[in-house]
Design a protein around this motif. Structure first.
Motif, short mmCIF file in Angstrom:
data_model
loop_
_atom_site.label_atom_id
_atom_site.label_comp_id
_atom_site.label_asym_id
_atom_site.label_seq_id
_atom_site.Cartn_x
_atom_site.Cartn_y
_atom_site.Cartn_z
N ARG A 17 4.18 12.61 29.00
CA ARG A 17 4.30 14.03 28.64
C ARG A 17 3.03 14.74 29.09
NH1 ARG A 17 5.98 16.56 22.77
NH2 ARG A 17 6.99 18.39 23.63
N GLY A 18 3.18 15.97 29.50
CA GLY A 18 2.00 16.73 29.91
C GLY A 18 1.24 16.04 31.04
N GLY A 19 1.98 15.31 31.90
CA GLY A 19 1.34 14.71 33.08
C GLY A 19 0.55 13.45 32.81
N ARG A 20 0.72 12.85 31.63
CA ARG A 20 0.01 11.59 31.36
C ARG A 20 0.88 10.66 30.55
NH1 ARG A 20 -3.14 11.68 26.20
NH2 ARG A 20 -2.46 13.55 25.13
N TRP A 21 0.54 9.39 30.64
CA TRP A 21 1.27 8.39 29.86
C TRP A 21 0.79 8.45 28.42
CZ3 TRP A 21 5.41 6.03 31.71
CH2 TRP A 21 5.54 5.82 33.07
N LEU A 22 1.67 8.81 27.52
CA LEU A 22 1.33 8.71 26.09
C LEU A 22 1.50 7.26 25.65
CD1 LEU A 22 3.14 11.90 24.77
CD2 LEU A 22 0.73 11.62 25.40
N LEU A 23 2.48 6.60 26.28
CA LEU A 23 2.66 5.15 26.07
C LEU A 23 2.85 4.54 27.46
CD1 LEU A 23 3.12 2.67 24.20
CD2 LEU A 23 5.56 3.20 24.35
N LEU A 37 2.86 4.20 11.93
CA LEU A 37 2.35 4.44 13.29
C LEU A 37 1.25 5.48 13.17
CD1 LEU A 37 2.54 4.17 16.42
CD2 LEU A 37 4.26 5.97 16.34
N ALA A 38 0.03 5.04 13.44
CA ALA A 38 -1.12 5.94 13.28
C ALA A 38 -1.73 6.26 14.64
CB ALA A 38 -2.16 5.29 12.38
N GLY A 39 -2.35 7.41 14.71
CA GLY A 39 -3.05 7.78 15.94
C GLY A 39 -3.59 9.19 15.79
N PRO A 40 -4.73 9.47 16.37
CA PRO A 40 -5.30 10.81 16.24
C PRO A 40 -4.36 11.87 16.82
CG PRO A 40 -6.85 9.27 17.28
CD PRO A 40 -5.53 8.57 17.20
N LEU A 239 -1.45 3.96 17.91
CA LEU A 239 -1.21 4.46 19.26
C LEU A 239 -2.50 5.14 19.71
CD1 LEU A 239 0.82 4.98 21.58
CD2 LEU A 239 1.39 7.13 20.44
N SER A 240 -3.04 4.63 20.80
CA SER A 240 -4.29 5.21 21.28
C SER A 240 -4.41 4.97 22.77
CB SER A 240 -5.47 4.55 20.54
OG SER A 240 -6.68 5.02 21.07
N THR A 245 -0.87 -0.91 19.49
CA THR A 245 -1.44 -2.19 19.04
C THR A 245 -1.18 -2.36 17.54
OG1 THR A 245 -3.55 -1.05 18.71
CG2 THR A 245 -3.32 -2.35 20.73
N ASP A 246 -1.18 -3.60 17.10
CA ASP A 246 -1.05 -3.89 15.68
C ASP A 246 -2.40 -3.75 14.99
OD1 ASP A 246 1.52 -4.98 14.37
OD2 ASP A 246 1.60 -5.74 16.42
N LEU A 247 -2.39 -3.16 13.81
CA LEU A 247 -3.57 -3.11 12.96
C LEU A 247 -3.27 -3.93 11.70
CD1 LEU A 247 -4.53 0.68 12.85
CD2 LEU A 247 -5.65 -1.12 14.16
N PRO A 248 -4.28 -4.43 11.03
CA PRO A 248 -4.00 -5.09 9.76
C PRO A 248 -3.41 -4.09 8.77
CG PRO A 248 -6.36 -5.15 10.28
CD PRO A 248 -5.70 -4.37 11.36
N ALA A 249 -2.25 -4.41 8.22
CA ALA A 249 -1.58 -3.44 7.36
C ALA A 249 -2.18 -3.40 5.96
CB ALA A 249 -0.09 -3.76 7.27
N ARG A 250 -2.85 -4.48 5.56
CA ARG A 250 -3.30 -4.52 4.17
C ARG A 250 -4.74 -4.99 4.00
NH1 ARG A 250 1.10 -3.96 0.81
NH2 ARG A 250 3.03 -4.00 1.98
#
Ligand SMILES: Nc1ncnc2c1ncn2[C@@H]1O[C@H](COP(=O)(O)OP(=O)(O)OP(=O)(O)O)[C@@H](O)[C@H]1O
Length: 298
Positions: A17-23, A37-40, A239-240, A245-250
């Motif tokens: 989107r917007g000319g770049r790979w978001l994923l 799903l977290a990400g700035p 998502l970054s 990537t996986d983050l520790p959930a707990r």
């Protein structure tokens, strides 16, 4: 290794989107339970969630949702009826009452008026059914959004930044600055929720989060900050820079359970200007109703 029966299966899927790979093209699966799903801001969470909701097509690879290939038009039609999607910055139609809003969603999803009334009861908003959404506090408005999202009992529920409804309410940058200065508890959560978030609103919304797992067998929920999702999701993804990537959930708990004193202080501080809600119970009394109501009245 991706389980074929996962609700979401992406193979070499890339989203631009917007000319770049978001994923960037990647393979992953999302199985049952609650996945955060977290990400700035701006990293592409909303775009990815809309892709899972089948509103957008990936620019590379394949995506299967609930066992259906979204590139196949017959599969696409079939799977859409099994998804519940609540877009980000949800404010609802401010001048519709909660009942009108949920009934409208029910109508579009081919459900009956009785289903809409059952959803109002399930989400414990029957007593504010005649109140316009714009007059409801964020947590109650979110309940209305969830009722509309889940009125057809979807198997996959996608919630885009549900805590963001708190910051959508007031543009009070001062509140956020004050929250950041004080730190801790409701204030920290408000700061993490975004600009203008009211600590009392965020506290009331945060109490709803652990109950989201009762909405459907698979729930995906986004937030700008992993802290907001930590401790109650089964799996936490980040998502970054085009990578998931996986983050520790707990493993860390920077979101402490809200103490009564903290909640009271936050509520006292931010009560000024909060619209009166024709509701005679404390929000904490209402929260468990989602779990209790699941499947019962619907
Ligand atoms: N209407 C648009 N046209 C073109 N590009 C867009 C548009 N909307 C968003 N984008 C691009 O897509 C990127 C991801 O936006 P998206 O809303 O999916 O991110 P997000 O992580 O959900 O952010 P937020 O938390 O602020 O909603 C943006 O950084 C921007 O580059």
């Amino acid at each position: 290794m991706i389980a074929e029966h996962s609700a979401i299966v992406a193979r070499g899927m890339g989203v631009r989107r917007g000319g770049r790979w978001l994923l960037r093209p990647a393979a992953f699966g999302i199985a049952g339970g609650v996945t955060g799903l977290a990400g700035p801001p701006g990293t592409g969470k909303s775009t990815l969630l809309a892709t899972f909701a089948t509103l957008r097509r990936p620019q590379a690879g394949a995506l299967r949702i609930l066992g259906r290939d979204i590139a196949d038009s017959a599969d696409l039609r079939a799977v859409r009826a099994r998804i519940g999607y609540l877009p980000g910055r949800f404010r609802g139609a401010e001048n519709l009452t909660a009942a009108e809003f949920v009934s409208y969603a029910a109508y579009y999803k081919g459900m009956r008026g009785a289903d809409a009334r059952a959803a109002l009861r399930r989400f414990d908003i029957a007593d504010v059914a005649a109140t316009e959404l714009g007059l409801l506090p964020p947590d109650v408005r979110l309940r209305a959004g969830l009722a509309a999202t889940c009125v057809h009992e979807p198997e996959l529920v996608l919630l885009d930044d549900p805590l963001g409804v708190a910051s959508a309410r007031r543009g009070a940058g001062a509140l956020r600055r004050r929250a950041l200065r004080r730190g801790g508890g409701a204030h920290a959560r408000a700061a993490a929720a975004g600009p203008g978030a009211d600590p009392a609103d965020v506290a009331a919304l945060a109490e709803l989060m652990p109950l989201l797992r009762s909405l459907a067998p698979t729930v995906v929920v986004t937030a700008p900050d992993p802290q907001l999702l930590t401790g109650w999701c089964d799996r936490l993804l980040a998502l970054s820079r085009g990578r998931i990537t996986d983050l520790p959930a707990r493993s860390y708990r920077p979101v402490p359970s809200l103490s009564a004193r903290d909640a009271a202080a936050a509520a006292d501080e931010s009560r000024t200007g909060r619209p009166e809600v024709p509701h005679d119970r404390d929000p904490r009394d209402r929260a468990p109703r989602i779990a209790l109501g699941t499947g019962a009245g619907v």
